[in-house]
Design a protein around this motif. Structure first.
Motif, PDB file in Angstrom:
ATOM      1  N   PHE A1116      14.944 -21.713  38.311  1.00 10.95           N
ATOM      2  CA  PHE A1116      15.157 -20.147  38.897  1.00 10.95           C
ATOM      3  C   PHE A1116      16.636 -20.053  39.255  1.00 10.95           C
ATOM      4  N   ASN A1117      17.416 -21.107  39.617  1.00 13.84           N
ATOM      5  CA  ASN A1117      18.718 -20.852  40.050  1.00 13.84           C
ATOM      6  C   ASN A1117      19.656 -20.785  38.712  1.00 13.84           C
ATOM      7  N   ARG A1118      19.235 -20.682  37.695  1.00 17.90           N
ATOM      8  CA  ARG A1118      20.118 -20.545  36.384  1.00 17.90           C
ATOM      9  C   ARG A1118      19.638 -19.305  35.768  1.00 17.90           C
ATOM     10  N   SER A1119      20.522 -18.764  35.209  1.00 19.61           N
ATOM     11  CA  SER A1119      20.192 -17.248  34.417  1.00 19.61           C
ATOM     12  C   SER A1119      19.470 -17.790  33.199  1.00 19.61           C
ATOM     13  N   ILE A1120      18.433 -16.903  33.108  1.00 21.38           N
ATOM     14  CA  ILE A1120      17.251 -17.058  32.024  1.00 21.38           C
ATOM     15  C   ILE A1120      18.249 -16.654  30.677  1.00 21.38           C
ATOM     16  N   ASP A1121      19.187 -15.747  31.018  1.00 22.07           N
ATOM     17  CA  ASP A1121      19.730 -15.086  29.942  1.00 22.07           C
ATOM     18  C   ASP A1121      21.024 -16.165  29.171  1.00 22.07           C
ATOM     19  N   LEU A1122      21.839 -16.665  30.346  1.00 19.66           N
ATOM     20  CA  LEU A1122      22.941 -17.326  29.913  1.00 19.66           C
ATOM     21  C   LEU A1122      22.848 -18.872  30.069  1.00 19.66           C
ATOM     22  N   ALA A1123      21.770 -19.384  30.614  1.00 19.04           N
ATOM     23  CA  ALA A1123      21.439 -20.737  30.882  1.00 19.04           C
ATOM     24  C   ALA A1123      19.905 -20.952  30.674  1.00 19.04           C
ATOM     25  N   PRO A1124      19.140 -20.622  29.575  1.00 15.05           N
ATOM     26  CA  PRO A1124      17.986 -20.950  29.387  1.00 15.05           C
ATOM     27  C   PRO A1124      17.426 -22.241  28.966  1.00 15.05           C
ATOM     28  N   GLY A1125      16.295 -22.491  29.210  1.00 12.83           N
ATOM     29  CA  GLY A1125      15.657 -23.590  28.486  1.00 12.83           C
ATOM     30  C   GLY A1125      16.063 -24.886  29.663  1.00 12.83           C
ATOM     31  N   TRP A1126      15.711 -24.890  30.416  1.00 10.16           N
ATOM     32  CA  TRP A1126      16.281 -25.789  31.718  1.00 10.16           C
ATOM     33  C   TRP A1126      14.991 -25.922  32.459  1.00 10.16           C
ATOM     34  N   ASP A1127      14.297 -26.887  32.334  1.00 10.13           N
ATOM     35  CA  ASP A1127      13.006 -27.200  33.005  1.00 10.13           C
ATOM     36  C   ASP A1127      13.418 -28.026  34.075  1.00 10.13           C
ATOM     37  N   ILE A1128      13.188 -27.684  35.400  1.00 10.04           N
ATOM     38  CA  ILE A1128      13.614 -28.966  36.318  1.00 10.04           C
ATOM     39  C   ILE A1128      12.700 -28.442  37.754  1.00 10.04           C
ATOM     40  N   ALA A1129      11.712 -29.509  38.032  1.00 11.08           N
ATOM     41  CA  ALA A1129      11.012 -29.459  39.212  1.00 11.08           C
ATOM     42  C   ALA A1129      10.121 -28.052  39.005  1.00 11.08           C
ATOM     43  N   SER A1130       9.669 -27.902  37.912  1.00 13.49           N
ATOM     44  CA  SER A1130       8.754 -26.619  37.743  1.00 13.49           C
ATOM     45  C   SER A1130       7.642 -26.756  38.304  1.00 13.49           C
ATOM     46  N   TYR A1131       6.985 -25.701  39.037  1.00 16.94           N
ATOM     47  CA  TYR A1131       5.775 -25.388  39.541  1.00 16.94           C
ATOM     48  C   TYR A1131       4.944 -25.584  38.427  1.00 16.94           C
ATOM     49  N   PRO A1132       3.900 -26.508  38.443  1.00 16.13           N
ATOM     50  CA  PRO A1132       3.244 -26.903  37.403  1.00 16.13           C
ATOM     51  C   PRO A1132       2.266 -25.691  36.970  1.00 16.13           C
ATOM     52  N   LEU A1133       2.017 -25.431  35.533  1.00 18.84           N
ATOM     53  CA  LEU A1133       1.055 -24.559  35.027  1.00 18.84           C
ATOM     54  C   LEU A1133      -0.317 -25.142  35.384  1.00 18.84           C
ATOM     55  N   ALA A1134      -1.375 -24.462  35.886  1.00 19.95           N
ATOM     56  CA  ALA A1134      -2.731 -24.982  36.272  1.00 19.95           C
ATOM     57  C   ALA A1134      -3.551 -24.952  34.978  1.00 19.95           C
ATOM     58  N   ARG A1135      -4.453 -25.582  34.972  1.00 19.08           N
ATOM     59  CA  ARG A1135      -5.696 -25.400  34.013  1.00 19.08           C
ATOM     60  C   ARG A1135      -6.767 -24.920  34.798  1.00 19.08           C
ATOM     61  N   THR A1136      -7.139 -23.590  34.439  1.00 19.25           N
ATOM     62  CA  THR A1136      -8.064 -22.982  35.286  1.00 19.25           C
ATOM     63  C   THR A1136      -9.697 -22.779  34.688  1.00 19.25           C
ATOM     64  N   LEU A1137     -10.315 -23.280  35.290  1.00 17.71           N
ATOM     65  CA  LEU A1137     -11.945 -23.063  34.637  1.00 17.71           C
ATOM     66  C   LEU A1137     -12.413 -21.957  35.946  1.00 17.71           C
ATOM     67  N   SER A1138     -13.059 -20.815  35.087  1.00 19.03           N
ATOM     68  CA  SER A1138     -13.436 -19.617  36.159  1.00 19.03           C
ATOM     69  C   SER A1138     -14.836 -19.240  35.517  1.00 19.03           C
ATOM     70  N   ALA A1139     -15.775 -18.811  36.510  1.00 19.30           N
ATOM     71  CA  ALA A1139     -17.023 -17.677  35.983  1.00 19.30           C
ATOM     72  C   ALA A1139     -16.965 -16.665  36.833  1.00 19.30           C
ATOM     73  N   GLY A1140     -17.614 -15.805  36.061  1.00 18.83           N
ATOM     74  CA  GLY A1140     -17.353 -14.330  36.822  1.00 18.83           C
ATOM     75  C   GLY A1140     -18.438 -13.404  36.150  1.00 18.83           C
ATOM     76  N   LEU A1141     -18.951 -12.430  36.670  1.00 23.52           N
ATOM     77  CA  LEU A1141     -19.707 -11.465  36.355  1.00 23.52           C
ATOM     78  C   LEU A1141     -19.481 -10.250  36.361  1.00 23.52           C
ATOM     79  N   SER A1142     -19.584  -9.015  35.622  1.00 28.51           N
ATOM     80  CA  SER A1142     -19.151  -7.784  35.825  1.00 28.51           C
ATOM     81  C   SER A1142     -20.336  -6.987  35.544  1.00 28.51           C
ATOM     82  N   LEU A1143     -20.477  -6.168  36.230  1.00 35.09           N
ATOM     83  CA  LEU A1143     -21.629  -4.932  36.496  1.00 35.09           C
ATOM     84  C   LEU A1143     -20.936  -3.659  36.039  1.00 35.09           C
ATOM     85  N   ALA A1144     -21.692  -2.686  35.393  1.00 33.50           N
ATOM     86  CA  ALA A1144     -21.379  -1.374  35.500  1.00 33.50           C
ATOM     87  C   ALA A1144     -22.491  -0.581  35.237  1.00 33.50           C
ATOM     88  N   PHE A1145     -22.690   0.454  36.048  1.00 36.73           N
ATOM     89  CA  PHE A1145     -23.763   1.299  35.736  1.00 36.73           C
ATOM     90  C   PHE A1145     -23.314   2.808  36.351  1.00 36.73           C
TER      91      PHE A1145
END
Lengths: 1145, 500
Positions: A1116-1145
């Motif tokens: 985050f403290n490096r410009s994504i435009d001028l200093a891209p591609g720098w992975d450091i202490a990155s907040y991990p991407l989670a694997r998510t499992l979810s269930a839901g329902l939707s109701l419309a009437f």
């Protein structure tokens, strides 16, 4: 017109919606037909009623009241009729109707209790149809076997008709020998002779040509067939169930040329969108977002994504404008592409209630977690390092007594030791609830949306939650005027930690702490500070227990945002309408950080003298926009169609913020500023910008074959210098729908073939608010021996202006085999001029450098979007693949085309931007193996003085015998070769399965954490690979991992190609399995709404060679435009499992 | 009805257009959190602040490298040789008259000079705004300062580089490319005009003069020097006479008091660059440049500040200068100090160094606060004498030379001196009186003696110092001007001086 398969399902939903409306409208049929046992003839019914000069509708209304008949008519049939009068003192209805028929030139036909009304040229015609002796019933279904409600079933040549109910059933009494017409919007009509049958089931097939798919474009909508530019709409159906904080997370892999990156997994943040490459080195590359007509800031997406204020459940449509012919209408803000988001707003004559609930769990996948040495390996490293130093400094062999007691028996250190990373992770919950109520009659509609979203972070003590509310109302005043208003508010609460910064941040710590140490004492109490065993030669670093830091430190965001909108629309004459709207965005943000005295830092243990510190940031902003637009839409002559838009808009933004640092806090209990002994630093920010714009667009279409679009916008901006205050952005596009030509009609395989070509310009105005204005600089001088203020006028730039982007786009749309194959391809070439770059200027101006519009960069690329429907019928399989290649090249930079160095690693640049290459290439040394004894014996060996046996060696590229900064070169390209997404969608009856995958090929990423940790100085725990380090000439390890240094320090973390890894990946980003309960089942339980159940998984699998967790991650403290591609202490991407329902009437 | 609607439509269009009429001011936005052109130029103090700022670039180049251009190439200043340090080569080349492109010191001087000129231009462009002046005389003083400073910046530029681009208004980087070098006479015309204007403004603002600012006397004295440089002796005589007649100035009785950091803006100081130890920006660190590199903290009196190879041991007095002092001349002791200690070769020597710039008085670090003279009364007296003598009025000139020599305790009367003899004496007097006050190189240029003097000096240097290269000290007509900084040639598209 053919429709894109991707949008197929979305359209089906819409069709059903429309069907419901029709059903409501045609309720009178059903009512009239039902409950009719005995029908009197109109000749028998007496009327006692007198009317004088009344409208025909009024007459019908009165007659309906006085008799038991209903009048059935289409409004257009009775439009502009003369006023009528009649007197009836007991005349028969037949006579009365005959009278009206003469006055109003109408035909009447009685069918049961309905009297159908039609226009007539004949003076007088009143028919009574009586012989109703056949009852036909049946079910109407689509090709998939789903019942279609709202299908009009009518008898040919009569006004007799009905509509299917929600289960697609109909029943109708018809005269013998009739022919039934089944018609429904979007489907091919069918005529069926009744014959002797009493049950007629019908399957309607879709009529591709009849679907006038509407596409949202800037300042309006267009029929898809009229679109001449590169415009992509997201099929929200593919992604609707994904429980994410913001809509951009749903766009991943959905559109060609739209690169959506998850830079980190921070709940509520971490997203970036780039459309068609990088067009700027200094003014940002994020697109313009337009939310319900209001241009919306895209700044600051890393910690907190601005789109996270919007509840994804409220989104009706997302359209991405890519080429200049569609973005030019947004002028100086369109160069990076435009994302138009429209929210749901209810419907007239319809009541709908929707509820959705999703809940899920998130976990950090094992892949990508730091693979560090276990405690035994770590102890050996510590011992080796101490031994090396003793050997070099004291010229002796280390003894056991030289090692700290903890490392004396490495063999007894069993198991991995403390997994500090795992210590701060958790299984986190996510939940999402939405309620939508919308209701409308024929003149007013309103909708009310409420939402609550909560995402715990997978790192403890982090999370994001949001409450949203939206109310919108629209009402018609008479036939010509519509007014409406909406207010939509969000409250966001985010608990942050510091990640994506470096080794020292809250997450970075947890990736290197000594594994021999324990996080808790024997009593299970947390140990606040982790002290590595001390040794006079070498100690691993000590630091705060990362869990303790998370637990004790506050980093909280409380933001409120409200979007307001009020508008009026007036149809002045047919085809010409005027719209005025006023939009506002109000935002209050509040950030509070508190670190108590007990939280230490790297090698800085809290003492009695330590104290708490706080940082407060409060800011508010207000943004308003007035728009006046006039549209004119008309067809004339033979096949000419014209749509014109003219507009004037004014926008203003202001922000005010205050930053306060307070310290010291004598106690940690009270954290408000007044508990601090003082304000140690303060700062107020006040900024404003304003814009006025004129805009115009002309669409012309001849026989749906030849299409032409011209747009123009003129922006005036307070950000531009005085000499360039106004900027014009024209664009021009043509398209040829070849498939509409007579000679192509016979080629039945081709449903549509369209060739598009556009050219135009748009701009990027993210150049700062006041940069053209000369500041007054202050200095000191001495007058009369006293110090006085010595002022000077800084450099102003009255020429300062937008970055301009000119883009050529050529595209083809090809739809084949009844839409089973859909292919859209675009080539573009986008040249960005006037990039803002700091440039040397002639000193005779009084100044030596100035940020001016000077550099040029080019993006060229192709995009493909391919849809295939291999299977249709009861089982449906749709596959959509998109792929985009972009090639970026810097054409010119500043005056001398001096490279721009960027990024920072140990005060050395990590990236370079130079002419002829893509923006921001990795820049560093080239690893050349490990130093051998022969090297050391070679008098010409570069940097011999700093070399150690088994140490890292870097190429002396300029062969001057010295290894120094001049030996750095381009060592990698952070930009991918191409990126792609594909979506598979299967449907069988009520069940559906959607699989979304995306990825990229090529491109590099720096494993930033390894780069900073891996140096064998034994400060940190490090990657397991270092077990294979060089130990002796006989045991040289894997040749990549050097020797433990003695007095000559390691240079392993010199930035070199060692740390650059292939960023190619393929990710199954989402799998959703859903089941919509069929009406037949729901009906059994007395429920006639739509009920859908689903389970969904995100981030399920990633295939990549990258050793880190997320090849898209960015510091985050490096410009994504001028200093891209720098992975450091990155907040991990989670694997998510979810269930839901939707109701419309 | 339809007509009505069209009318309404037109009305709306008009309303929409009416909204546009305010758009220019609508778009005019200025930062609120700091001073900028949008909220400035409102009061007298704004302009006085800008006037104070005019002196800053002059201060900057005097403290960094003006001595390198005005003393080091002359026969006054040299450097302490150090075989291992190659970093200072570009500066050494100046002393050894091996000028070439990229010669040190000129870049900063060019940039600071034009920064100063831009400040004067901006001030003169904005000062006539309609504001209320607390005291209208201050406005004249301020204008006078701007004209004076612009003239001074150009005068130093033209003497170092020859004809330079004449920029008399605020220009943008795009306009700058259209500027070419003007001829030398054109630059002098600008200088004379500016000084004439300055004199006019200062004449009506004498009562609001403040020490440290340019003044009437300063403008007249500088104009005198300009005329002298142009060999317009009658004009020089006229304006220098006016300075003397002002009666404001006199010689300090004790020459060494001129270089006492606690005595500033005294009656002999006509115009001096103001320094103070109070803070870093206000100070210079000349003694840290000028002390022998091997002297540690013994000369600078600050042993905590390491003086290193490249940046110290500069502007050491040459044997030629030391020998120029007549026996009994008290100025020698004030100007040339001696430090006894090991040189780079390890041999203990008596190393002379500049005595005019003193170690810090109260600052604990390397901040020093001696003012640097631009014009002082002794200069006026010697210039006046020179102007008279060059016109053949040798007899009238002699008392003014005597006045200066008497203070130096050289009391021998000069009554016997003829014109040429006096001319030579004045040149020698100027060399010793103003050594290390950034006059010598320009005096040699003005009197046309540079090539003769420097090459002779070079022979002597080369004979004495075996480390000097034989191709040095070959001053030619071309090298009387320094090269235009190379990056400016590129960026600005300027023509280089001949010979580079």
């Amino acid at each position: 017109m053919k429709k894109n398969l991707l949008n197929h399902v979305a359209y089906m939903t819409k069709l059903f919606t429309i069907a419901f409306i029709i059903q409501c409208l045609t309720m009178s049929f059903l009512l009239a037909w039902n409950g009719n046992a005995q029908v009197k003839s109109i000749e028998e019914v007496r009327v006692f009623l007198s009317l004088d000069d009344v409208k025909i509708e009024e007459a019908f209304e009165k007659l309906e009241k006085h008799t038991s008949y209903n009048f059935v008519f289409a409004t257009r049939e009775i439009k502009d009729l003369p006023l009528i009068s009649f007197e009836s003192d007991g005349r028969s209805l037949y006579d009365v109707l005959a009278d009206i028929s003469v006055q109003a030139k109408l035909n009447f036909k009685q069918v049961d209790l309905n009297i159908h009304v039609k226009k007539s040229d004949v003076d007088r015609k009143v028919a009574v149809v009586e012989n109703v002796d056949v009852t036909v019933s049946g079910t109407v279904r689509d090709e998939n076997g789903e019942p279609i409600p709202g299908v009009t079933v009518s008898v040919q040549g009569t006004g007799i008709g009905t509509a299917t109910d929600v289960e697609g059933r109909y029943s109708l009494s018809v005269p013998e020998g009739s022919t039934l017409i089944f018609s429904f919007i979007g489907f091919e009509s069918q005529n069926i002779a009744v014959g002797e049958r009493s049950v007629i089931d019908v399957v309607l097939s879709e009529d591709m040509a009849s679907l006038d798919e509407v596409v949202v474009v800037g300042y309006g909508t267009m029929r898809k067939q009229d679109v001449t530019g590169a415009v992509s709409m997201v099929d929200l159906d593919n992604v609707k169930d994904i429980p994410v904080a913001s809509i951009d997370q749903k766009l991943i892999g959905q559109l060609p040329g739209v690169k959506v990156q998850s830079l980190s997994g921070v709940p509520g943040g971490g997203m970036s969108i780039e459309i068609r490459g990088l067009g700027s080195v200094g003014a940002g590359n994020q697109p313009l977002y337009v939310i319900d007509g209001m241009p919306y800031s895209s700044e600051g997406g890393l910690d907190l994504n601005p789109l996270s204020y919007l509840s994804p459940a409220d989104i009706e449509s997302i359209t991405v404008l890519k080429d200049a012919s569609s973005t030019a209408i947004y002028g100086s803000r369109g160069a990076n592409g435009v994302v138009i988001v429209n929210t749901k707003s209810g419907s007239y004559n319809k009541t709908q209630i929707g509820v959705s609930m999703t809940t899920g769990i998130q976990q950090v996948p094992q892949k990508g977690r730091p693979e560090l040495m276990n405690q035994q390996e770590f102890a050996h490293l510590q011992r080796d390092r101490i031994a090396a130093l003793i050997r070099d400094r004291e010229d002796r062999v280390a003894t056991e007594d030289d090692y700290p007691i903890e490392y004396r028996n490495p063999e007894q250190l069993m198991g991995p030791g403390t997994d500090w990373y795992d210590l701060i992770l958790r299984t986190a919950k996510t939940q999402d609830y939405n309620l939508q109520v919308s209701r409308g009659n024929d003149h007013t509609k309103y909708s009310l949306n409420l939402g609550y979203f909560d995402q715990q972070g997978v790192i403890k003590h982090t999370g994001f939650n949001r409450i949203t509310g939206k109310l919108m109302v629209e009402s018609k005043l008479g036939d010509a005027v519509k007014i409406g208003a909406s207010i939509s508010s969000s409250f966001i609460n985010q608990n942050r930690i510091l990640t994506n910064h470096g080794r020292n941040d809250d997450l970075g710590n947890a990736m290197w702490i000594n594994p021999v140490m324990k996080p808790f004492d024997e009593n299970g109490n947390i140990i606040p500070y982790i002290e590595s065993p001390y040794n006079p030669y070498k100690s691993a670093f000590s630091t705060v227990n990362p869990l303790y830091a998370l637990q004790e430190t506050t980093r909280e965001v409380d933001n409120f945002q409200s979007l307001g909108n009020i508008y009026g629309n007036w149809e002045i004459i047919e085809g010409l309408s005027y719209r005025v709207s006023f939009n506002t965005i109000t935002e209050n943000s509040d950030f509070f950080y508190f670190k108590p005295s007990t939280v230490g830092r790297e090698n800085s243990k809290p003492t009695d003298a330590s104290f708490g510190t706080s940082h407060t940031n409060k800011s508010k902003s207000f943004n308003w926009l007035i728009e006046n637009t006039m549209t004119y839409d008309r067809s004339f002559g033979e096949g000419h169609h014209l749509n014109a838009l003219l507009g004037y808009t004014a926008q203003s933004y202001s922000r005010d913020g205050i930053n306060l640092d307070a310290a010291p806090y004598p106690a940690d209990i009270i954290q408000t500023i007044n508990a601090a002994q003082g304000i140690t630093n303060w700062n107020e920010i006040a900024e404003k910008w304003r814009m006025t714009s004129y805009l115009g667009r002309l669409n012309y279409n001849y026989k749906d074959r030849y299409l032409l679009t011209a747009t123009w916008r003129r922006d005036g901006s307070s950000r531009f210098g005085l000499y360039n205050r106004f900027a014009s952005f024209p664009s021009f596009a043509v398209a040829w729908t070849a498939s509409e030509e007579a000679f192509m009609k016979s080629v039945t395989a081709i449903d549509e073939l369209k060739l598009r070509l556009s050219y135009g310009s748009s701009g990027n105005n993210n150049i700062g608010n006041y940069n053209h204005i000369a500041r007054i600089n202050s200095g000191d001088y001495l007058i009369g021996g006293s110090q006085v203020a010595a002022l000077s006028v800084g450099v102003g730039n009255p020429y300062l202006t937008w970055e301009q982007s000119n883009q050529l786009d050529a595209g083809i749309d090809l739809y084949l085999f009844k839409n089973r194959l859909r292919f859209v391809a675009d080539y573009y070439s986008r040249k960005s001029h006037n990039m803002l770059i700091s440039n040397k200027i002639p000193a005779i101006t009084g100044h030596t450098s100035q940020t001016i519009n000077i550099g040029n960069v080019q993006n060229q690329g192709v995009e493909f979007d391919l849809g295939i429907s291999p299977i249709r019928g009861e089982f449906v399989w749709d596959l959509n693949v998109n792929l985009a290649l972009n090639r970026n090249k810097v054409l010119t930079l500043n005056q001398d085309n001096e490279p721009i160095y960027s990024g920072n690693n140990d005060n050395n640049p990590t990236h370079v931007t130079m002419v002829g290459k893509p923006i921001a290439m990795f820049y560093g040394y080239v690893f050349d193996g490990l130093v051998t004894a022969e090297d050391l014996a070679d008098p010409n060996f570069p940097s011999r003085a700093n070399a150690r046996l088994g140490g890292e060696k870097f190429k002396d590229l300029n062969e001057d015998g010295i290894r120094n900064g001049e030996d750095r070169t381009i060592i990698g390209n952070p930009h991918e070769k191409f990126f792609f997404g594909f979506t598979n969608r299967f449907q069988y009856k009520g069940a559906d399965l959607t699989i979304v995958a995306h990825g990229q090929y090529g491109g590099s990423v720096v494993n930033g954490l390894r780069q900073t940790l891996d140096n064998l100085n034994a400060h940190f725990n490090m990657h397991k690979e270092w077990v294979n380090r060089w130990r002796s000439p006989e045991d040289p390890g894997d040749g990549k991992h050097g020797s433990v240094p003695g007095q000559i320090g390691a240079s392993a973390h010199t930035f070199s190609d060692l740390w650059i890894e292939d960023a190619s990946f393929l990710k199954i980003s989402n799998v959703t399995l859903g089941y919509s309960i069929p009406k037949s089942i729901g009906g059994r339980f007395g429920y006639d709404g739509n009920l859908r159940l689903y389970v969904t998984g995100q981030n399920l699998l990633m295939l990549t060679k990258y050793k880190g967790a997320n090849p898209e991650a960015q510091s985050f403290n490096r410009s994504i435009d001028l200093a891209p591609g720098w992975d450091i202490a990155s907040y991990p991407l989670a694997r998510t499992l979810s269930a839901g329902l939707s109701l419309a009437f | 009805m339809k007509k009505n609607k069209i009318k309404q439509t037109l009305l709306i269009c008009l309303l929409a257009l009416a909204a546009l009429s305010c758009s220019e001011s609508f778009l005019e936005q200025f930062p609120e959190t700091g001073l900028n052109e949008g909220n400035f130029y409102k009061q007298q103090s704004d302009f006085v602040g800008l006037a104070n700022g005019l002196y800053v670039p002059l201060r900057e180049y005097h403290k960094s490298d003006f001595w390198l251009l005005a003393e080091v190439p002359s026969d006054n200043g040299t450097y302490q040789f150090n075989a291992v340090d190659a970093a200072a080569a570009s500066w050494r080349n100046i002393d050894e008259i091996r000028f070439q492109n990229g010669v040190g010191g000129t870049g900063g001087f060019w940039i600071q000079s034009y920064n100063g000129i831009a400040r004067t231009n901006k001030l003169l462009e904005e000062i006539d705004r309609e504001i209320t002046w607390d005291n209208p005389a201050v406005k004249d003083r301020t204008k006078g300062e701007a004209h004076f400073m612009r003239a001074l910046y150009y005068f130093n530029l033209v003497r170092i580089f020859g004809g330079v681009p004449i920029v008399m208004e605020t220009i943008t980087y795009e306009e700058a490319k259209d500027y070419q070098r003007a001829s030398v006479p054109a630059v002098y015309e600008v200088i004379v005009n500016d000084l004439t204007a300055a004199i006019n403004h200062f004449q009506v603002s004498r009562e609001v003069h403040e020490p440290g600012r340019a003044s009437l006397g300063a403008a007249q004295a500088l104009l005198g020097k300009v005329y002298l440089t142009l060999h317009q002796y009658a004009e020089a005589e006229r304006v220098l006479k006016q300075v003397i007649d002002l009666g404001e100035y006199q010689l300090l009785s004790n020459y060494s008091e001129l270089f006492d950091p606690s005595i500033k803006n005294h009656p002999e100081s006509i115009f001096a660059v103001q320094y103070s130890e109070a803070n870093r920006a206000l100070s210079h660190r000349l003694i840290f440049h000028f002390a022998p590199s091997t002297s540690g903290g013994e000369v600078t009196m600050r042993s905590n500040i390491i003086i290193n190879n490249s940046w110290s041991g500069w502007n050491l007095p040459t044997d030629d200068l030391i020998d120029a002092f007549e026996p009994g001349d008290i100025r020698k002791e004030a100007s040339v100090a001696i430090w006894t200690g090991p040189d780079y070769d390890g041999v203990t020597k008596q190393i002379p160094y500049v005595g005019k710039y003193k170690p810090p008085v109260s600052a604990t670090d390397d901040r020093t606060g001696d003012n640097i003279y631009v014009l002082r009364y002794a200069d006026v007296l010697l210039m006046y004498a020179e102007a008279l003598n060059e016109q053949g009025k040798t007899g009238e000139a002699i008392p003014f030379v005597e006045q200066v020599r008497t203070r130096a305790q050289l009391n021998e009367p000069l009554t016997e001196y003829g014109q040429d003899q006096l001319s030579a004496l004045i040149a020698k007097e100027r060399q010793v009186e103003f050594c290390f006050e950034n006059q010598r190189w320009f005096d040699l240029l003005r009197t046309g003696k540079a090539i003769e003097v420097i090459n002779a000096h070079g022979e002597r240097e080369k004979a004495a110092k075996p480390y000097l290269r034989s191709d040095g000290f070959n001053l030619t007509e071309d090298f009387l001007l320094f090269p235009i900084p190379e990056d400016q040639i590129l960026i600005n598209g300027l023509e280089q001086n001949p010979g580079y």
